[in-house]
Design a protein around this motif. Structure first.
Motif, PDB file in Angstrom:
ATOM      1  N   ARG A   1       0.839  -1.205   0.000  1.00 58.18           N
ATOM      2  CA  ARG A   1       0.000   0.000   0.000  1.00 58.18           C
ATOM      3  C   ARG A   1       0.872   1.252   0.000  1.00 58.18           C
ATOM      4  N   ARG A   2       0.513   2.221  -0.838  1.00 62.43           N
ATOM      5  CA  ARG A   2       1.234   3.485  -0.936  1.00 62.43           C
ATOM      6  C   ARG A   2       0.328   4.630  -0.473  1.00 62.43           C
ATOM      7  N   LEU A   3       0.919   5.623   0.141  1.00 60.33           N
ATOM      8  CA  LEU A   3       0.183   6.785   0.623  1.00 60.33           C
ATOM      9  C   LEU A   3       0.606   8.028  -0.143  1.00 60.33           C
ATOM     10  N   SER A   4      -0.345   8.912  -0.385  1.00 60.53           N
ATOM     11  CA  SER A   4      -0.008  10.216  -0.951  1.00 60.53           C
ATOM     12  C   SER A   4       0.665  11.068   0.122  1.00 60.53           C
ATOM     13  N   THR A   5       1.214  12.199  -0.303  1.00 61.51           N
ATOM     14  CA  THR A   5       1.864  13.097   0.669  1.00 61.51           C
ATOM     15  C   THR A   5       0.865  13.553   1.732  1.00 61.51           C
ATOM     16  N   LYS A   6      -0.352  13.908   1.316  1.00 60.02           N
ATOM     17  CA  LYS A   6      -1.361  14.359   2.269  1.00 60.02           C
ATOM     18  C   LYS A   6      -1.729  13.255   3.242  1.00 60.02           C
TER      19      LYS A   6
ATOM     20  N   PRO B   1       2.571  18.776   5.180  1.00 60.24           N
ATOM     21  CA  PRO B   1       3.178  18.065   4.051  1.00 60.24           C
ATOM     22  C   PRO B   1       4.670  18.342   3.887  1.00 60.24           C
ATOM     23  N   GLU B   2       5.088  19.603   4.122  1.00 61.91           N
ATOM     24  CA  GLU B   2       6.512  19.904   3.953  1.00 61.91           C
ATOM     25  C   GLU B   2       7.382  19.146   4.947  1.00 61.91           C
ATOM     26  N   THR B   3       6.815  18.818   6.127  1.00 64.67           N
ATOM     27  CA  THR B   3       7.576  18.058   7.115  1.00 64.67           C
ATOM     28  C   THR B   3       7.794  16.624   6.655  1.00 64.67           C
TER      29      THR B   3
END
Length: 418
Positions: free
Chosen positions: A13-18, A28-30
């Motif tokens: 399973r992959r997650l988006s940045t959000k 998100p920048e962190t």
């Protein structure tokens, strides 16, 4: 999530940045900062717009962050502090293992305070303060502007009591207990009396009543007030209690620790919430129905005061206990009916139950008290709990309540500003 995507816990399973940011509780920048530090690996999405992250890797980092911050799993990374004082569980709460509502039904506020502090009951105990300490507190409170709120008066009284005590820096258990037994009656005695015949001796509830209402108190009313004080003594790590423990962790003396709690208590989401419920109740009584009043509150985007509590799925046990006593007082019936109307009307919009702020509002509105009276009751009652937490914190490692900031500002070094 699309049907063909791996489900939760699937190794692919992959997650988006959000999604990764939400799981980690960061911006998100962190997430990209974690990548740059080698704590996460990323994969560019097809087309080069954004990145994806392995769910297993993000979940493992989230667990490490919770562990490093001292938070318990599933707590949303909240601070967890070990305490022997209060447990809240399954819509009930306990003081040192004993049901708090049963304690408040059978014992006075002073006796419950002693139980919290020492684990022992002292039947018939009464708190008294030296005349010199009371005089110092009254002098500074009397000098305040007439519009001063109750929490300001109590905070100033606590500072005056501290200045009058040359032994305030003694943090031994016996010294702090001595401070507590003097400070609480001093806070009450420093408040301007509403009755010409105002007692400065006897049960604390009777002394406090004469500072809150211009009506003579009957036994049933005093019982409600004393029970309210006992029920409100402590409620785990509320915001004001956490402030007290931070102050005690830095080895501030007990007066200063209580002052820290009073400062936080003044917020509308904490001690002042009962005043909002009081004013809502009066408006319902004036209009004769909760419907138009609730409609106006919702239209204005305001939450309904006196309803709901994040720690209880059902009715707040403190409210339930106070409502039962208020039902025995005939003059409280109109306010009780208005409170029930508020709960029933709001239930059509959200399944919320009455909390202790609404019960305090019924007590204060039916007793001819000001809307700020509930805040005063809350502050005086909670002072005993704050002392219990300060005593507990004095036994811990100094300065342990010192979290580390997670810097999310501009990368360093930045050039000096023009």
């Amino acid at each position: 999530m699309r049907d063909q995507e791996p489900g939760p816990g699937h190794p692919g399973r992959r997650l988006s940045t959000k999604e990764a940011a939400d799981l980690l509780g960061v911006k998100p920048e962190t997430v990209y900062a974690y990548v740059s530090r080698g704590q996460l690996s990323s994969r560019r999405t097809p087309g080069g717009r954004g990145s994806t992250f392995a769910a297993e890797e993000v979940e493992a980092l989230a667990r490490r962050n919770r562990r490093d911050s001292g938070a318990s799993p599933g707590s949303g990374a909240e601070l967890a502090v070990r305490t022997r004082i209060t447990l809240i569980e399954e819509d009930r709460y306990y003081f040192r293992g004993v049901d708090a509502t049963e304690l408040a039904a059978r014992h006075s506020y002073e006796e419950i305070a002693e139980w919290l502090w020492t684990g022992r009951l002292r039947p018939g105990t009464a708190f008294t303060a030296p005349e010199a300490t009371v005089a110092a507190a009254r002098d500074v409170v009397d000098a305040l502007p007439e519009h001063t709120g109750p929490t300001d008066r109590l905070r100033v009284a606590a500072i005056a009591a501290a200045a009058a005590d040359p032994l305030r820096f003694d943090l031994s258990e016996q010294a702090v207990l001595g401070t507590a037994r003097v400070l609480i009656p001093t806070l009450v005695a420093a408040l301007p009396p509403m009755l010409e015949a105002h007692p400065d001796e006897g049960p604390l509830a009777r002394r406090l009543w004469s500072r809150l209402s211009g009506r003579e108190a009957d036994d049933a009313s005093l019982r409600v007030l004393d029970t309210a004080l006992g029920l409100l003594v402590d409620h785990d790590l509320a915001a004001s209690t956490l402030a007290v423990r931070v102050a005690a962790s830095a080895r501030a003396h007990a007066y200063a620790a209580v002052s820290a709690g009073l400062g936080v208590l003044e917020g509308p989401l904490h001690g002042a919430a009962s005043g909002l419920a009081h004013r809502l109740l009066l408006e319902v009584l004036d209009q004769g129905s909760a419907g138009p009043v609730i409609a106006e509150e919702l239209r204005a985007g305001r939450r309904i005061p006196g309803l709901g509590h994040r720690l209880y799925s059902g009715e707040d046990p403190r409210a339930r206990a106070l409502f039962a006593l208020l039902e025995q007082i005939p003059r409280a019936e109109p306010a009780l009916l208005a409170a029930r109307d508020i709960v029933a009307t709001t239930a059509r919009h959200a399944p919320l139950h009455a909390n202790v702020d609404l019960a305090l509002a019924v007590l204060t509105a039916s007793s001819g008290m000001a809307s700020t009276a509930g805040e005063t009751i809350f502050a005086v009652a909670r002072t005993a709990g704050w002392i219990a937490h300060a005593l507990e914190e004095y036994g811990e490692r100094p300065l342990r309540m010192r979290p580390s900031g997670r810097y999310v500002g501009p990368p360093v070094p930045q050039p000096l500003p023009e």
